[in-house]
Design an enzyme around this catalytic site. Structure first.
Site, PDB file in Angstrom:
ATOM      1  N   GLU A  61       0.813  -1.209   0.000  1.00 33.23           N
ATOM      2  CA  GLU A  61       0.000   0.000   0.000  1.00 33.23           C
ATOM      3  C   GLU A  61       0.850   1.264   0.000  1.00 33.23           C
ATOM      4  OE1 GLU A  61      -0.756  -2.746   1.725  1.00 33.23           O
ATOM      5  OE2 GLU A  61      -2.562  -3.217   0.564  1.00 33.23           O
ATOM      6  N   PHE A  87      -6.429  -1.022   5.099  1.00 38.27           N
ATOM      7  CA  PHE A  87      -5.047  -1.068   4.616  1.00 38.27           C
ATOM      8  C   PHE A  87      -4.436   0.317   4.418  1.00 38.27           C
ATOM      9  CE2 PHE A  87      -6.376  -5.252   2.374  1.00 38.27           C
ATOM     10  CZ  PHE A  87      -6.458  -5.876   3.605  1.00 38.27           C
ATOM     11  N   HIS A 130     -10.574  -6.060   8.745  1.00 35.02           N
ATOM     12  CA  HIS A 130     -11.188  -5.818   7.438  1.00 35.02           C
ATOM     13  C   HIS A 130     -12.590  -5.215   7.564  1.00 35.02           C
ATOM     14  CE1 HIS A 130      -8.107  -8.863   6.593  1.00 35.02           C
ATOM     15  NE2 HIS A 130      -8.128  -8.460   5.330  1.00 35.02           N
TER      16      HIS A 130
END
Length: 329
Positions: A61, A87, A130
């Site tokens: 990322e 992320f 997540h």
């Protein structure tokens, strides 16, 4: 301008294709985009039409965000796909210490037209790493704009405006909403950043919301109407810039406010909005401002626990009932 019924994923794909046709500097980069057209189908048709403008990257990322910053500085308009908003933690230096500050530090000599696309939110049993809603982090960062659409038409209008903006825009889209369908205008449909929408008229209380919380508020408003309580729903859509004119007009009309978001309560955007309401509109309020958000815990994987910590329709209704009773006491 006619409407069709599209999912949010299809509305996003349509908007991106239109913008890539209009402007050859627009391109997309991220992980596993070409083979799967995005993990939510949001890039459907783009690899076939623009094979050289949708770029698969390494799983880094920091690298993805850095490529976005560098390309934006040199005249491109990148759309950076972060797969999951969680992320962004791996690209925080590039986003908050570089992208957010470059235009200011260079005295306006350089523009930074970059969209950072972040699927966020819980409810899919994806566990703590997540499932987060992190929009408040970026509202707190000067130099970044923050957008959170709810309905498919908002997705199309806001992503097109974000792509054309000359500042970096954090674009949060809830994972559970990609399949949501609704009317979407054809053609070059834009919604200016910083423009809220009154999605339901009411006289007794304003429900301020954005993203997935809009659907909680919509359902709660129907139930409240059966009790004789008419709730107005203001979908903020853009958190930064924030449409305080629409916010103020609604509070001056209903004199009560409940702020609903999926992010955890402490330090969430509701705290900022509540502070501004108290500071700027205190004399208009007949009752204390209520906030409805997630519990201050990591999102559990367990379905019953996840449902327990997230805001619900019942909690929205309870918050409204509490301030109605307080105001009439």
């Amino acid at each position: 301008m006619s409407n069709r019924i599209l999912s949010s994923a299809a509305a996003l794909a349509e908007a991106l294709i239109e913008e890539m046709q209009r402007d050859e500097t627009v391109f997309i980069l991220g992980e596993d985009l070409v083979a799967h057209a995005g993990i939510f189908g949001q890039f459907q048709g783009i690899p076939e039409q623009f094979p050289d403008r949708i770029i698969d990257t390494p799983i880094s990322e920091a690298c993805i965000a850095g490529c976005g910053v560098g390309s934006a500085m040199t005249g491109m308009r990148p759309i950076v796909d972060f797969h999951f908003s969680d992320f962004v933690t791996c690209g925080m230096d590039e986003l908050c210490n570089q992208a957010a500050k470059i235009r200011y530090m260079f005295g306006g000599q350089v523009k930074l037209p970059m969209v950072v696309w972040c699927p966020d939110g819980a409810g899919l049993r994806a566990a703590a790493q997540h499932s987060q809603s992190l929009e408040a982090w970026f509202v707190h960062t000067p130099g970044l704009k923050v957008v959170v659409p709810s309905e498919p038409a908002d997705v199309k209008g806001l992503i097109k405006a974000a792509i054309r903006d000359d500042d970096p825009v954090m674009f949060f889209q809830h994972k559970k909403l990609f399949a949501k369908e609704g009317p979407v205008p054809e053609g070059d449909y834009l919604i200016p950043l910083g423009q809220a929408s009154v999605k339901r008229e009411g006289r007794d209380v304003t429900l301020f919301c954005y993203g997935a919380s809009y659907y909680l508020c919509r359902e709660a408003a129907v139930s409240l109407a059966e009790e004789g309580i008419e709730a107005e729903i203001v979908d903020l859509r853009s958190l930064k810039p924030l449409d305080m004119d629409t916010v103020a007009a609604s509070v001056c009309k209903t004199h009560r406010a409940v702020i609903v978001h999926e992010a955890c309560l402490t330090g969430g955007f509701g705290a900022e909005l509540a502070a501004r309401l108290q500071d700027e509109l205190f004399d208009e309020l007949k009752a204390p401002i209520k906030r409805v958000g997630a519990a201050d815990v990591p999102i559990p994987f367990s379905p019953p626990l996840e449902d327990f910590v997230l805001p619900s329709v019942d909690r929205v209704i309870a918050a409204v009932q509490a301030i109605i009773e307080r105001a009439s006491a």
